[in-house]
Design a protein around this motif. Structure first.
Motif, PDB file in Angstrom:
ATOM      1  N   ARG A  82       0.830  -1.207   0.000  1.00 52.56           N
ATOM      2  CA  ARG A  82       0.000   0.000   0.000  1.00 52.56           C
ATOM      3  C   ARG A  82       0.864   1.258   0.000  1.00 52.56           C
ATOM      4  N   THR A  88       2.686  -2.617  10.697  1.00 55.10           N
ATOM      5  CA  THR A  88       1.771  -2.021   9.730  1.00 55.10           C
ATOM      6  C   THR A  88       1.276  -3.028   8.694  1.00 55.10           C
ATOM      7  N   HIS A 143      -7.254   2.794   3.659  1.00 53.38           N
ATOM      8  CA  HIS A 143      -6.500   1.541   3.655  1.00 53.38           C
ATOM      9  C   HIS A 143      -6.749   0.708   2.399  1.00 53.38           C
TER      10      HIS A 143
END
Length: 342
Positions: free
Chosen positions: A97, A196, A285
């Motif tokens: 991401r 994360t 997200h």
């Protein structure tokens, strides 16, 4: 294990999840291990706490060097000085991401970093074997199951950068005769996974919610399917690849897929919680382009390397929850202490 080491290994990314497990494995096998770590104002070597030895001990076999995969001259110098029998390139900007937010940096570290290291090996004239950490993100939108013959279709700057590194490794194998192998590893997790990354984000939140420290966790797409294995088992196969007479490329996977929702369910239930009470959706997200399903076929690794994943995602979710609850207990009691090793 005491005595003179039989081999020397150099690991980039040694302070990460895979690097720390690989260092442990190689030390147990009698290697002298050298690792490259970036200088930081915060402690970034905590995963090596259990294996780092006092620098004054005569039998020390783990050596850490300041450096960066973006520094070509440093890489050439350290390869020449260490003259490793094996080089494991685990360094990368590896968060998929985040690669959408910093694509230039991701390409510099993940793609060009690999070519710098390969060129350093060639320029130093060192006889060594090379392992490149490739990834299931190479396959992207190509339907599962995915194996070594599956067409690549990456869906992120990270995946694109890893394709460059994958083919660079093959190019140096073919052009210069370098014993260079790609490990196309599907998702592999552990209590040492970065906080994360989605699995560790979940299990850490479960521990904190159980302790009453937080109430909610914010998530993106829960329908993505992944093939999750246990990191220590995967790094053992990295080593196996470099023990082969001929370099080659291998998929490592469990062959079993599960959605992020499935992982959430098992992790929360293991702590006696219902994830529906604590999970909130956050568009931030979500990836701009999603990879819907990654499920690997590791037949080649099983037949040629004798390797097979033993820990599958349900057991993995539970062991990671247990570990994060223990880590949190240690932190709250003051027992958790970090030390800088460089």
């Amino acid at each position: 294990m005491s005595g003179n080491p039989t081999k020397t290994a150099l690991i980039t990314g040694i302070s990460g999840q895979d690097g720390s497990y690989l260092a442990e494995l190689l030390l147990d096998k009698g290697y002298e291990v050298h690792g490259i770590v970036r200088r930081s104002s915060t402690i970034n070597t905590s995963r090596l706490d259990e294996i780092y030895q006092d620098p004054h001990e005569s039998n020390r076999r783990l050596f850490l060097h300041y450096g960066d995969i973006t520094d070509a001259s440093m890489l050439t110098n350290i390869v020449r000085d260490v003259a490793p029998d094996e080089v494991y390139n685990l360094a990368a900007q590896s968060h998929v991401r985040v690669s959408f937010d910093i694509p230039d940096y991701t390409g510099d570290v993940t793609a060009l970093g690999t070519i710098r290291l390969l060129e350093a090996i060639r320029a130093a004239g060192v006889e060594t074997r090379f392992y490149q950490a490739s990834t299931s993100e190479l396959f992207g939108s190509t339907p599962p199951p995915q194996n070594e013959s599956t067409t690549f279709h990456p869906r992120s700057p990270y995946g694109v950068a890893k394709i460059y590194a994958y083919w660079a490794t093959i190019n140096y194998r073919e052009a210069y005769g370098l014993h260079a192998s790609n490990g196309i590893l599907f998702n592999h997790e552990s209590p040492r996974r970065g906080e994360t990354f989605v699995t560790r984000k979940i299990t850490r939140a479960v521990a904190r919610i159980s302790a009453g420290i937080q109430d909610h966790i914010f998530m993106g797409n829960l329908d993505a399917v992944r093939d999750w294995g246990y990191a220590p088992e995967y790094v053992e196969c990295m080593w196996r690849m470099l023990q082969q007479d001929t370099a080659d490329d291998y998929v490592l996977a469990t062959g079993e897929g599960a959605t992020i929702r499935d992982f959430l369910t098992v992790a929360f239930e293991h702590a006696g919680l219902n994830w529906h009470d604590h999970v909130r959706h956050d568009d931030r997200h979500e990836r701009p382009s999603e990879v819907d399903a990654l499920i690997g076929d590791a037949t080649k690794a099983r037949e040629k390397l004798g390797w097979e994943a033993k820990t599958h995602w349900r057991e993995l979710a539970k062991l990671m929850v247990d570990a994060d609850r223990e880590i949190l207990d240690d932190q709250l009691s003051g027992r958790h202490v970090k030390a800088e090793h460089v």
